[in-house]
Design an enzyme around this catalytic site. Sequence first.
Site, PDB file in Angstrom:
ATOM      1  CB  ILE A 147      72.633 -31.121  95.126  1.00 14.90           C
ATOM      2  CG1 ILE A 147      72.393 -31.800  93.779  1.00 14.90           C
ATOM      3  CG2 ILE A 147      72.430 -29.617  95.018  1.00 14.90           C
ATOM      4  CD1 ILE A 147      71.020 -31.586  93.220  1.00 14.90           C
ATOM      5  CE  LYS A 206      71.246 -11.639 115.691  1.00 16.18           C
ATOM      6  NZ  LYS A 206      70.826 -11.928 114.321  1.00 16.18           N
ATOM      7  CE1 TYR A 249      52.084   0.757 106.405  1.00 15.83           C
ATOM      8  CE2 TYR A 249      54.202   1.350 107.315  1.00 15.83           C
ATOM      9  CZ  TYR A 249      53.238   1.494 106.350  1.00 15.83           C
ATOM     10  OH  TYR A 249      53.434   2.380 105.338  1.00 15.83           O
TER      11      TYR A 249
HETATM   12  C1  LIG Z   1      75.745 -15.534 101.985  1.00 20.42           C
HETATM   13  C2  LIG Z   1      74.531 -15.950 102.727  1.00 20.42           C
HETATM   14  C3  LIG Z   1      74.427 -15.679 104.082  1.00 20.42           C
HETATM   15  C4  LIG Z   1      73.282 -16.004 104.792  1.00 20.42           C
HETATM   16  N1  LIG Z   1      73.174 -15.684 106.104  1.00 20.42           N
HETATM   17  C5  LIG Z   1      71.998 -15.918 106.747  1.00 20.42           C
HETATM   18  C6  LIG Z   1      71.792 -15.543 108.112  1.00 20.42           C
HETATM   19  O1  LIG Z   1      72.686 -15.055 108.771  1.00 20.42           O
HETATM   20  N2  LIG Z   1      70.589 -15.774 108.677  1.00 20.42           N
HETATM   21  C7  LIG Z   1      69.568 -16.349 107.987  1.00 20.42           C
HETATM   22  O2  LIG Z   1      68.484 -16.515 108.520  1.00 20.42           O
HETATM   23  N3  LIG Z   1      69.754 -16.760 106.725  1.00 20.42           N
HETATM   24  C8  LIG Z   1      70.918 -16.534 106.089  1.00 20.42           C
HETATM   25  N4  LIG Z   1      71.065 -16.942 104.794  1.00 20.42           N
HETATM   26  C9  LIG Z   1      69.998 -17.669 104.164  1.00 20.42           C
HETATM   27  C10 LIG Z   1      70.030 -19.110 104.603  1.00 20.42           C
HETATM   28  O3  LIG Z   1      71.277 -19.676 104.321  1.00 20.42           O
HETATM   29  C11 LIG Z   1      68.976 -19.902 103.885  1.00 20.42           C
HETATM   30  O4  LIG Z   1      67.755 -19.264 104.010  1.00 20.42           O
HETATM   31  C12 LIG Z   1      68.858 -21.274 104.483  1.00 20.42           C
HETATM   32  O5  LIG Z   1      70.076 -21.931 104.502  1.00 20.42           O
HETATM   33  C13 LIG Z   1      67.873 -22.099 103.711  1.00 20.42           C
HETATM   34  O6  LIG Z   1      68.375 -22.521 102.507  1.00 20.42           O
HETATM   35  P1  LIG Z   1      67.495 -23.512 101.658  1.00 20.42           P
HETATM   36  O7  LIG Z   1      67.142 -24.676 102.500  1.00 20.42           O
HETATM   37  O8  LIG Z   1      66.417 -22.753 101.036  1.00 20.42           O
HETATM   38  O9  LIG Z   1      68.469 -23.951 100.481  1.00 20.42           O
HETATM   39  P2  LIG Z   1      69.755 -24.906 100.495  1.00 20.42           P
HETATM   40  O10 LIG Z   1      70.480 -24.872 101.756  1.00 20.42           O
HETATM   41  O11 LIG Z   1      70.493 -24.557  99.259  1.00 20.42           O
HETATM   42  O12 LIG Z   1      69.171 -26.342 100.324  1.00 20.42           O
HETATM   43  C14 LIG Z   1      68.757 -26.823  99.074  1.00 20.42           C
HETATM   44  C15 LIG Z   1      68.425 -28.286  99.200  1.00 20.42           C
HETATM   45  O13 LIG Z   1      67.829 -28.718  98.000  1.00 20.42           O
HETATM   46  C16 LIG Z   1      68.427 -29.910  97.598  1.00 20.42           C
HETATM   47  N5  LIG Z   1      68.355 -29.995  96.161  1.00 20.42           N
HETATM   48  C17 LIG Z   1      68.636 -29.045  95.241  1.00 20.42           C
HETATM   49  N6  LIG Z   1      68.445 -29.530  93.990  1.00 20.42           N
HETATM   50  C18 LIG Z   1      68.028 -30.796  94.134  1.00 20.42           C
HETATM   51  C19 LIG Z   1      67.679 -31.822  93.231  1.00 20.42           C
HETATM   52  N7  LIG Z   1      67.730 -31.644  91.909  1.00 20.42           N
HETATM   53  N8  LIG Z   1      67.285 -32.992  93.720  1.00 20.42           N
HETATM   54  C20 LIG Z   1      67.240 -33.231  95.052  1.00 20.42           C
HETATM   55  N9  LIG Z   1      67.561 -32.300  95.956  1.00 20.42           N
HETATM   56  C21 LIG Z   1      67.957 -31.098  95.503  1.00 20.42           C
HETATM   57  C22 LIG Z   1      69.822 -29.845  98.107  1.00 20.42           C
HETATM   58  O14 LIG Z   1      70.373 -31.123  98.244  1.00 20.42           O
HETATM   59  C23 LIG Z   1      69.597 -29.183  99.458  1.00 20.42           C
HETATM   60  O15 LIG Z   1      69.269 -30.166 100.390  1.00 20.42           O
HETATM   61  C24 LIG Z   1      72.228 -16.649 104.114  1.00 20.42           C
HETATM   62  C25 LIG Z   1      72.362 -16.976 102.769  1.00 20.42           C
HETATM   63  C26 LIG Z   1      73.491 -16.636 102.064  1.00 20.42           C
HETATM   64  C27 LIG Z   1      73.617 -16.995 100.620  1.00 20.42           C
END
Ligand SMILES: Cc1cc2nc3c(=O)[nH]c(=O)nc-3n(C[C@H](O)[C@H](O)[C@H](O)COP(=O)(O)OP(=O)(O)OC[C@H]3O[C@@H](n4cnc5c(N)ncnc54)[C@H](O)[C@@H]3O)c2cc1C
Lengths: 383, 504
Positions: free
Chosen positions: B45, B81, B434
């Site tokens: 994924i 930064k 706040y």
């Molecule tokens: C366009 C964009 C720009 C961003 N820019 C910033 C920024 O500048 N600064 C900042 O702080 N944040 C930013 N973010 C947010 C940041 O990318 C996320 O908060 C961070 O990457 C955390 O993502 P996550 O771990 O929640 O999800 P993800 O990175 O999507 O990880 C999901 C995980 O779940 C696993 N998974 C999903 N489904 C299953 C399944 N069925 N079974 C097993 N495993 C599964 C995947 O393998 C993966 O390991 C941005 C986000 C976006 C969309």
Amino acid sequence: MEAGKAIRRVVIIGQGLRGWLPAAYLAARFPDGRCQINFVETGGARTDDVLLARPSIRRFHQLLQMPERALVETAKAQLSHGVRARAAGGAILLPFGQYGYDHAGAEFQQYWCRAFKMGKAGGLGRYNLAAGLAEAGAFLTQTPKGQPALDFGYQLSAAGYCALLQAYARGHGAVSFDAADGFEVRTDEGGFVKTIHLAGADLECDMVIDARTEADVLAAGETPDLGWQGNRLYMPSHCDADLPGLELYSLVEALDRLIALWPDKDFLACEREEYNRLTYAERDRVSDMKTLLEHGVIGVTQSDALARKISVFSNRGRIAAEDHEVFTKPEWLAALIGCGIVPAHYDRLVDRMSLEDLLRWLASIEDGIGRTVEQAKLAARVV
Amino acid sequence: MSEAKQIDNVVIIGGGTAGWMSAAGLASMLGGTGLSITLIESEAIGVVGVGEATLPHIKFFNDSIGINEAEFMAATSATFKLGIEFVDWGRLGDSYIHPFGEYGLSNAGIGFHHYWLKQKDHPETGPLDLYSLPIMACRMAKFQPPSADPRSVMSTYRYAYQFDALKYAPFLRKHAEARGVTRHEGKVVEVNLDPECGDIQSVLLESGEVIGGDLFIDCTGFFGLLIEKALETGYERWTDWLPCDRAVAVPCESAGPLLPYTRATADKAGWRWRIPLQHRTGNGHVYASDFTTDAAAEQALMENLEGAPLADPRVLRFVTGKRRKLWNRNCVAIGLSGGFLEPLESTSIYLIQEGITKLLEHFPHTTDFSDDAEEYNRLIDLEFERVRDFLILHYHATTRADSEFWTHMRTMDIPASLAEKIELFKTRGRIVKYDRGLFLSPSWLAVYLGQGVVPDMYDNRVDLLADDDIAGHMQGLKSLMHKSAAAMSDHGEYIVANGMAGAA
Ligand SMILES: Cc1cc2nc3c(=O)[nH]c(=O)nc-3n(C[C@H](O)[C@H](O)[C@H](O)COP(=O)(O)OP(=O)(O)OC[C@H]3O[C@@H](n4cnc5c(N)ncnc54)[C@H](O)[C@@H]3O)c2cc1C
């Protein structure tokens, strides 16, 4: 800035300390006399002779550059390390200082709670230097190295303190008028106060600070208010023998808020609204504490915030603080524990410390505080 | 709820930034208390892999779990930064920096900006930026860690990092595994609920393996596999106020000096980010699909790259808002599974960190934790809402009328709490206070003034000081800031000289 819009004449209405305090505060804030402070002194006299000043009063004294010596000599000031509040189940001391030390992401009471529930620790108060000093009648102006942080306020003679503030205000240009025989507030069509009419004088004003107590306002046949309406601002009237310290605290806080939002003759609604928002928040936080002390944890209607404080504390020993708290975390801790709550759980983070280390650590804190209190008692006797 | 039982097993699903930060945080803080921590992730994924700009709080997170800064920087190709530059927001051609630090020094309890407001038309005064050390350092591409001595002007700022989003989670993984976290590779295909109480009992992997737990942390990103697909928690949409719903991202070769700040440039229907890393520059375009097309958005992104693209552009879709409950039953959603606020102020990783910190503070002993969950949700909701209002301000405080999008944003209804804040600043430069909430006075000030919300009046207590005295004081400050920034190291050189440069 358009010079014509500046507030140049403030009239304070009140009695004794409640009027002289705002007079001194404003005189200190407008040192060059560009704002005339007139104090219309109504009749009646205070009945209490001792006042408690919470630690925040020291910022006010700094503003006035009030010498410590004057406080001691004229206002008979004594240091105070806590509020002795009267509660439903007996007296509770709300300390001006921390309980033990927070450690590795968990607050001190969490460590204490683990040991206490095993019957291996005494009351939480033993781990609070301020409480220890207050109980022993001893004082310290500085936190000794390696001790839980300590703060202090004062016990003051009401008459002496009033005299100090009066001398200061007069010395900085404030003028008082006797209104024991009554006065009349004259407003324009918009409800803005224009003049205060006295037997001997008509005082024109840009702004009125109504510092009378709620009781005095009621006695005059008027409706008391808590906040700021038009160009008239009512000083809060929290005054409660069961929970000392609020009167001076809330007067100074109200003036701090006013000064931070100091208006001009346009009297913008947004400034008043912000002042009132903060004022009502203060009132609510005070009333939460009063409700808790008066009624304990059950059997009375509680605000959402108080209900939350009680439930979060009962469950996890945590203080669910709101924005703009009046009482500090240690004070809330003392109050909640004093009302008989023992938290059901402590933070799991605490389990990282072995029981042996925990008990040793707690004992060393208790010990250190005990010794510091003894030394402070000895020092007091020598002086 | 059936009889409460002790919480012994935590299962984290997802191995992105949120998953591994949670695993590392929990293992470091609770590892010694007999808690077993399992993390399941699926290479098939993959992760979102954007999210490279952070806020100063992350340093506290890294420090508290015992991460060595130089190792971390080298492993993630990180840069320092000191703020975020906003270009073209208030109107086309404008630029200001939101600094991680103070403006000037307050005097007699009156914020520095009031003195500046009084003097701003004086020829010697210049823009407010000249009185902020981190801004001056940004403009000169300089960096130096702040001083711990509160009397030093070098103590008036903090710093964050910009790092390779694909490298932070693997770096934390090593850290977490060394502290006892068990990792399972595999895709979760089913979530089993307790037929009696409805809590999550276990998850089923594609391999047929069943993994049970007492508390589950949903870090599955936008999938929200547990919190939404299984528990149907519901989502609160904030798209009326923040209509951007897509992003297209692409890395490119770097050009020019290594800048210690992130840039956000307003475009016709959204905005573009530029994040300088050691070995490349991250770029993206966040846009509202109601106001532009994917093709136009991609074109705007590619036309503005400073160097050759290093990959194909990738489109991401999202819905701004948050779960109705971030902690529902025995499941806590951390990261993108919990909610999304566009990265304009780099808040996502901060919100992950808050999720972890608050979970640690409210970590339950037994499965009887509805009170813990309620308090947790109240605190996290507040964080989300206060960030949301701050983001809306960026879009709303503008005079731009060059596209349908900006006209919409400029004229839309905003939350009442924000409208009050703006009015109070507009009239006399007051900033609503706040006790809690992420962004403090200097942040609000930067955006207000940077986007043309200039107070009609200053705090008139400033008039107590003679104009000449104020002017003299301000000249002194301005040259102090300039000199102090100029004396800092070059940002790029600092990284190399301190063993922070990555191999890549
Ligand atoms: C366009 C964009 C720009 C961003 N820019 C910033 C920024 O500048 N600064 C900042 O702080 N944040 C930013 N973010 C947010 C940041 O990318 C996320 O908060 C961070 O990457 C955390 O993502 P996550 O771990 O929640 O999800 P993800 O990175 O999507 O990880 C999901 C995980 O779940 C696993 N998974 C999903 N489904 C299953 C399944 N069925 N079974 C097993 N495993 C599964 C995947 O393998 C993966 O390991 C941005 C986000 C976006 C969309």
